[in-house]
Design a protein around this motif. Structure first.
Motif, PDB file in Angstrom:
ATOM      1  N   GLU A  32     137.495 -42.540  45.677  1.00 56.35           N
ATOM      2  CA  GLU A  32     138.032 -41.089  45.832  1.00 56.35           C
ATOM      3  C   GLU A  32     139.447 -40.964  45.247  1.00 56.35           C
ATOM      4  OE1 GLU A  32     139.198 -37.725  49.352  1.00 56.35           O
ATOM      5  OE2 GLU A  32     138.265 -39.781  49.876  1.00 56.35           O
ATOM      6  N   VAL A  33     140.137 -41.911  45.082  1.00 54.54           N
ATOM      7  CA  VAL A  33     141.618 -42.079  44.525  1.00 54.54           C
ATOM      8  C   VAL A  33     141.102 -41.864  43.108  1.00 54.54           C
ATOM      9  CG1 VAL A  33     143.556 -43.349  43.946  1.00 54.54           C
ATOM     10  CG2 VAL A  33     142.746 -43.223  46.283  1.00 54.54           C
ATOM     11  N   THR A  34     140.369 -42.672  42.548  1.00 53.09           N
ATOM     12  CA  THR A  34     140.202 -42.790  41.221  1.00 53.09           C
ATOM     13  C   THR A  34     139.557 -41.424  40.588  1.00 53.09           C
ATOM     14  OG1 THR A  34     139.654 -45.138  41.208  1.00 53.09           O
ATOM     15  CG2 THR A  34     138.598 -43.935  39.455  1.00 53.09           C
ATOM     16  N   ALA A  35     138.689 -40.885  41.303  1.00 56.44           N
ATOM     17  CA  ALA A  35     138.262 -39.520  41.061  1.00 56.44           C
ATOM     18  C   ALA A  35     139.312 -38.318  41.001  1.00 56.44           C
ATOM     19  CB  ALA A  35     137.041 -39.154  42.144  1.00 56.44           C
ATOM     20  N   ARG A  36     140.011 -38.503  41.829  1.00 53.03           N
ATOM     21  CA  ARG A  36     141.381 -37.650  42.189  1.00 53.03           C
ATOM     22  C   ARG A  36     142.087 -37.720  40.810  1.00 53.03           C
ATOM     23  NH1 ARG A  36     142.802 -33.559  41.712  1.00 53.03           N
ATOM     24  NH2 ARG A  36     143.799 -32.116  43.203  1.00 53.03           N
ATOM     25  N   ILE A  37     142.503 -38.770  40.548  1.00 57.43           N
ATOM     26  CA  ILE A  37     143.317 -39.028  39.337  1.00 57.43           C
ATOM     27  C   ILE A  37     142.693 -38.432  38.031  1.00 57.43           C
ATOM     28  CG2 ILE A  37     144.213 -40.846  37.632  1.00 57.43           C
ATOM     29  CD1 ILE A  37     144.902 -42.305  40.268  1.00 57.43           C
ATOM     30  N   ASP A  38     141.236 -38.734  37.841  1.00 59.27           N
ATOM     31  CA  ASP A  38     140.405 -38.370  36.495  1.00 59.27           C
ATOM     32  C   ASP A  38     140.355 -36.763  36.635  1.00 59.27           C
ATOM     33  OD1 ASP A  38     138.847 -39.163  34.291  1.00 59.27           O
ATOM     34  OD2 ASP A  38     137.353 -37.839  35.602  1.00 59.27           O
ATOM     35  N   ALA A  39     140.402 -36.363  37.956  1.00 62.48           N
ATOM     36  CA  ALA A  39     140.231 -34.743  37.745  1.00 62.48           C
ATOM     37  C   ALA A  39     141.457 -34.153  37.422  1.00 62.48           C
ATOM     38  CB  ALA A  39     139.870 -34.446  39.212  1.00 62.48           C
ATOM     39  N   PHE A  40     142.542 -34.758  38.005  1.00 60.85           N
ATOM     40  CA  PHE A  40     143.910 -34.008  37.508  1.00 60.85           C
ATOM     41  C   PHE A  40     144.017 -34.342  35.701  1.00 60.85           C
ATOM     42  CE2 PHE A  40     148.413 -34.420  36.905  1.00 60.85           C
ATOM     43  CZ  PHE A  40     148.864 -33.533  37.485  1.00 60.85           C
ATOM     44  N   ASP A  41     143.738 -35.661  35.451  1.00 66.59           N
ATOM     45  CA  ASP A  41     143.731 -35.781  33.895  1.00 66.59           C
ATOM     46  C   ASP A  41     142.940 -35.048  32.967  1.00 66.59           C
ATOM     47  OD1 ASP A  41     145.144 -37.681  32.221  1.00 66.59           O
ATOM     48  OD2 ASP A  41     143.293 -38.476  31.781  1.00 66.59           O
ATOM     49  N   ARG A  42     141.846 -34.730  33.382  1.00 61.64           N
ATOM     50  CA  ARG A  42     141.020 -34.169  32.813  1.00 61.64           C
ATOM     51  C   ARG A  42     141.459 -32.335  32.586  1.00 61.64           C
ATOM     52  NH1 ARG A  42     136.620 -33.163  35.391  1.00 61.64           N
ATOM     53  NH2 ARG A  42     136.609 -34.653  37.174  1.00 61.64           N
ATOM     54  N   ALA A  43     142.110 -32.022  33.725  1.00 57.01           N
ATOM     55  CA  ALA A  43     142.656 -30.624  33.606  1.00 57.01           C
ATOM     56  C   ALA A  43     144.005 -30.691  32.596  1.00 57.01           C
ATOM     57  CB  ALA A  43     143.090 -30.150  35.167  1.00 57.01           C
ATOM     58  N   TRP A  44     144.831 -31.581  33.030  1.00 63.41           N
ATOM     59  CA  TRP A  44     146.397 -31.643  32.376  1.00 63.41           C
ATOM     60  C   TRP A  44     146.848 -32.138  31.430  1.00 63.41           C
ATOM     61  CZ3 TRP A  44     148.380 -27.067  33.823  1.00 63.41           C
ATOM     62  CH2 TRP A  44     147.776 -26.690  35.096  1.00 63.41           C
ATOM     63  N   SER A  45     146.029 -33.424  31.010  1.00 66.91           N
ATOM     64  CA  SER A  45     146.450 -34.297  29.877  1.00 66.91           C
ATOM     65  C   SER A  45     146.223 -33.532  28.642  1.00 66.91           C
ATOM     66  CB  SER A  45     145.748 -35.599  29.740  1.00 66.91           C
ATOM     67  OG  SER A  45     145.825 -36.532  28.871  1.00 66.91           O
ATOM     68  N   ARG A  46     147.311 -33.626  27.829  1.00 63.80           N
ATOM     69  CA  ARG A  46     147.216 -32.969  26.485  1.00 63.80           C
ATOM     70  C   ARG A  46     146.909 -34.291  25.527  1.00 63.80           C
ATOM     71  NH1 ARG A  46     152.066 -34.154  23.545  1.00 63.80           N
ATOM     72  NH2 ARG A  46     153.663 -35.218  24.636  1.00 63.80           N
ATOM     73  N   PHE A  47     146.675 -35.553  26.121  1.00 64.18           N
ATOM     74  CA  PHE A  47     146.142 -36.534  25.136  1.00 64.18           C
ATOM     75  C   PHE A  47     144.796 -36.710  25.445  1.00 64.18           C
ATOM     76  CE2 PHE A  47     150.498 -37.461  26.811  1.00 64.18           C
ATOM     77  CZ  PHE A  47     151.257 -37.905  25.725  1.00 64.18           C
ATOM     78  N   ARG A  48     143.984 -35.853  26.034  1.00 63.22           N
ATOM     79  CA  ARG A  48     142.534 -36.118  25.874  1.00 63.22           C
ATOM     80  C   ARG A  48     141.795 -34.884  25.349  1.00 63.22           C
ATOM     81  NH1 ARG A  48     140.281 -37.814  31.782  1.00 63.22           N
ATOM     82  NH2 ARG A  48     138.598 -37.010  30.850  1.00 63.22           N
TER      83      ARG A  48
END
Length: 311
Positions: A32-48
């Motif tokens: 669940e922690v891993t999924a929460r981090i990935d969801a945040f990254d997919r929304a806000w990372s300008r490196f992706r």
């Protein structure tokens, strides 16, 4: 049930994480922690390339608003007001211009100021995140702190006991107090003091992290004044303690500018900051244990070099 060790280390969003729990974390919680981090990254990372903010930078007019948009962008608006526009969520293109881009090119193309009318261009209401024209959103001023809070929320729903969530030095503590060393920005083998944190968050920022040479031979780094697109030069490192990590992270960013101390007072945060000439300032009533000369009054002092580290 499968479990992971009570101390769990992993890499995410470009930094090293460590979660320390009193009792081992079930594998389902880790997932669940891993999924929460990935969801945040997919929304806000300008490196992706597949992130929401990359889609906006590429020309998308609007997108369904990520759930973190309102709390983060509302806070960034307050920080922007407090610092006279020095903090700005459209600073992403300024960072790209200096070389801190999605490819980590570190190619200095010269300073580019972020648009001062960013609140006329960027909106986050009515369930949509929208831009009037393409620009690169960067929430680095407080985003990592927000993610620490989100991860902590997941863990607090478990029977894990005392908790420390540490994302590359931005951390939140629940339960047993933790003594945290304040790394000297000019010598990472040393500390300028220690801070005991209990049921709170401590976040830090420093110009020696994510630094690279410019075309002219000077050193560039990731803490920019959005009004000029230039790296800040007055302060070298900041630390802030607040009830939650997003607030502490936002204050740590604001402290590089004149309005930071006033905002910290308004938001109930304690702070320490070190200037590039080696002087240390701290907030009234600050409970950090700083290694400074005994003959200097409270509020500001040159740093002494400690003989040992604590943390």
């Amino acid at each position: 049930m499968s479990t992971v060790p009570a101390s769990w280390r992993f890499d995410a969003i470009g930094t090293r994480w460590e979660i320390v729990a009193e009792r081992p974390l079930p594998a389902a919680v880790r997932d669940e922690v891993t999924a929460r981090i990935d969801a945040f990254d997919r929304a806000w990372s300008r490196f992706r390339e597949d992130s929401d903010v990359s889609a906006l930078a590429g020309g998308a007019v609007s997108l369904p608003s990520p759930e973190d948009a309102a709390p983060m962008l509302d806070a960034l608006a307050a920080v922007s007001d407090a610092t006279g526009g020095a903090v700005n969520p459209l600073v992403g293109d300024s960072l790209d211009a200096l070389g801190y881009d999605a490819h980590y090119s570190f190619h200095d193309g010269g300073p580019v100021a972020a648009p001062r009318d960013w609140r006329e261009r960027l909106s986050w209401r009515d369930g949509r995140l929208a831009l009037t024209e393409p620009a690169t959103v960067d929430v680095g001023a407080l985003g990592k702190g927000r993610l620490v809070d989100l991860v902590l929320d997941v863990l607090m729903r478990t029977e894990s006991g005392d908790l420390t969530v540490d994302a590359g030095g931005d951390l939140a503590v629940r339960g047993r107090p933790q003594r945290i060393g304040l790394e000297h920005p000019f010598d990472p083998r040393r500390a300028i003091g220690v801070w005991e944190v209990t049921d709170a968050a401590l976040c830090a920022s420093a110009i020696n992290r994510r630094a690279w040479p410019s075309a002219t031979g000077t050193t560039l780094h990731h803490v920019l004044d959005a009004r000029t697109g230039q790296p800040v030069r007055t302060y070298a490192a900041t630390w802030a303690v607040a009830a939650d990590a997003m607030t502490a992270d936002a204050i740590a960013t604001a402290l590089f500018f004149d309005g930071g101390p006033r905002l910290a007072l308004e938001w109930g945060a304690e702070w320490v900051r070190m200037s590039t000439d080696g002087r240390v300032e701290w907030s009234p009533g600050c409970r950090a244990d700083l290694f400074v000369r005994a003959d200097v009054g409270p509020g500001t002092a040159p740093v002494s070099r400690p003989n040992s580290l604590e943390g």
